[in-house]
Design an enzyme around this catalytic site. Structure first.
Site, PDB file in Angstrom:
ATOM      1  N   HIS A  29      82.645  52.234   1.208  1.00  0.00           N
ATOM      2  CA  HIS A  29      81.543  51.890   2.096  1.00  0.00           C
ATOM      3  C   HIS A  29      80.428  52.926   1.973  1.00  0.00           C
ATOM      4  CE1 HIS A  29      84.250  49.514   4.928  1.00  0.00           C
ATOM      5  NE2 HIS A  29      85.160  50.318   4.391  1.00  0.00           N
ATOM      6  N   TYR A  30      79.240  52.565   2.469  1.00  0.00           N
ATOM      7  CA  TYR A  30      78.317  53.624   2.875  1.00  0.00           C
ATOM      8  C   TYR A  30      78.233  53.616   4.391  1.00  0.00           C
ATOM      9  CZ  TYR A  30      74.257  50.256   3.000  1.00  0.00           C
ATOM     10  OH  TYR A  30      73.390  49.226   3.246  1.00  0.00           O
ATOM     11  N   THR A  31      77.825  54.776   4.960  1.00  0.00           N
ATOM     12  CA  THR A  31      77.826  54.880   6.423  1.00  0.00           C
ATOM     13  C   THR A  31      76.698  54.070   7.042  1.00  0.00           C
ATOM     14  OG1 THR A  31      76.621  56.955   6.143  1.00  0.00           O
ATOM     15  CG2 THR A  31      78.990  57.114   6.579  1.00  0.00           C
ATOM     16  N   GLU A  94      84.248  56.123   3.763  1.00  0.00           N
ATOM     17  CA  GLU A  94      82.831  55.998   4.144  1.00  0.00           C
ATOM     18  C   GLU A  94      82.052  57.085   3.392  1.00  0.00           C
ATOM     19  OE1 GLU A  94      81.031  53.972   5.908  1.00  0.00           O
ATOM     20  OE2 GLU A  94      82.398  52.845   7.201  1.00  0.00           O
ATOM     21  N   HIS A 136      82.731  47.235   0.250  1.00  0.00           N
ATOM     22  CA  HIS A 136      82.769  46.454   1.493  1.00  0.00           C
ATOM     23  C   HIS A 136      82.081  45.105   1.307  1.00  0.00           C
ATOM     24  CE1 HIS A 136      82.444  46.683   6.191  1.00  0.00           C
ATOM     25  NE2 HIS A 136      83.345  45.819   5.782  1.00  0.00           N
ATOM     26  N   ASP A 146      77.168  47.114   1.561  1.00  0.00           N
ATOM     27  CA  ASP A 146      77.540  48.461   1.124  1.00  0.00           C
ATOM     28  C   ASP A 146      78.734  48.446   0.171  1.00  0.00           C
ATOM     29  OD1 ASP A 146      79.010  47.665   3.543  1.00  0.00           O
ATOM     30  OD2 ASP A 146      79.844  49.676   3.606  1.00  0.00           O
TER      31      ASP A 146
HETATM   32 ZN   LIG Z   1      81.109  49.186   5.220  1.00  0.00          ZN
END
Ligand SMILES: [Zn+2]
Length: 251
Positions: A29-31, A94, A136, A146
């Site tokens: 993911h990215y935050t 993340e 994600h 993301d």
């Molecule tokens: Zn995510």
């Protein structure tokens, strides 16, 4: 490999994995928040009911929020290879980046080096096959974008993490069959279901054809679909799997 340096900042947001416990998927993911501090705070706030197992900052610092053995809350409503409830079977990482909403930018080298090291560590500890290392947006294409098109999936694949086949030469005469993308996307692992095909196609492009993520089915995307489908099939075959789901006819 240099020793993995991980600091604990434990989140209360986790639960038991259903028995028999299985960890065979990695979700990146990215935050998507303005700062790392804000993201860490949210992921550790009992009121937010979200978390991830790890957070990787832009300077490469790695935080562990939830032990691998526990079920973190990062995937939400999601599906891959016909399977949902992916929180139960996955590890979530993340990666700090403001995301498309707050000024999406490239992931710094120090951060990617830590992501790579952490992924390698996790792949050495859990039986996670390459075709179950996903973003994600791959597992929730209608809701999520993301880690996005600037994430270096190719670099990770060169380090043995996930699948990213080399892109072929520019396409001239590739014939686009309009019925083919759905079949290809499903064979790779995307859940199409009742959702719009375009969302899955954009997710595919963000991951495998980052220069063009407009949801359009041009010849380059059609050819890329067939390349990626073949690479996923080869990876599954190498693990002795020809069908990935008893509920799916995709073999
Ligand atoms: Zn995510």
């Amino acid at each position: 490999m240099t020793r993995l340096k991980v600091s604990d900042r434990l989140s209360p947001n986790h639960g038991p994995r259903p028995e028999p416990a299985r960890i065979d998927m990695l979700v990146l993911h990215y935050t998507g928040m303005k700062t790392a501090a804000a993201a860490l705070e949210r992921l550790c706030d009992p009121a937010s009911r979200v978390s991830a197992h790890y957070v990787v900052e832009e300077n490469g610092a790695i935080w562990r929020l939830v032990p691998d053995s526990r079920r973190a809350f990062h995937a939400g409503v999601s599906c891959w290879e016909g399977e949902s409830d992916l929180n139960s079977v996955s590890i979530g990482i993340e990666i700090v980046n403001p995301g498309h909403e707050w000024g999406y930018h490239r992931f710094p080298e120090a951060q990617m080096a830590s992501v790579e090291q952490l992924c390698q560590h996790l792949l050495s500890r859990h039986p996670i096959p390459p075709y179950r290392v996903v973003g994600h947006s791959d597992i929730a294409p209608e809701r999520k974008s993301d880690p996005g098109e600037l994430f270096d999936w190719a670099g990770l694949a060169r380090a043995g993490i996930g699948i990213w086949p080399p892109e072929g030469a520019p396409v001239r005469d590739f014939v686009v069959d309009p019925g083919q993308p759905l079949d290809d996307l499903a064979a790779i692992g995307y859940c199409i279901g009742a959702g719009p095909q375009a969302a899955a196609l954009v997710a595919f492009q963000r991951r495998f054809r980052p220069a063009c993520c407009d949801g359009g089915l041009d010849a380059g995307t059609a050819r890329r679909l067939s390349e990626v489908r073949a690479a996923f099939a080869a990876s599954r075959a190498a693990r002795g799997r020809t069908c990935y789901s008893s509920r799916s006819s995709v073999c």
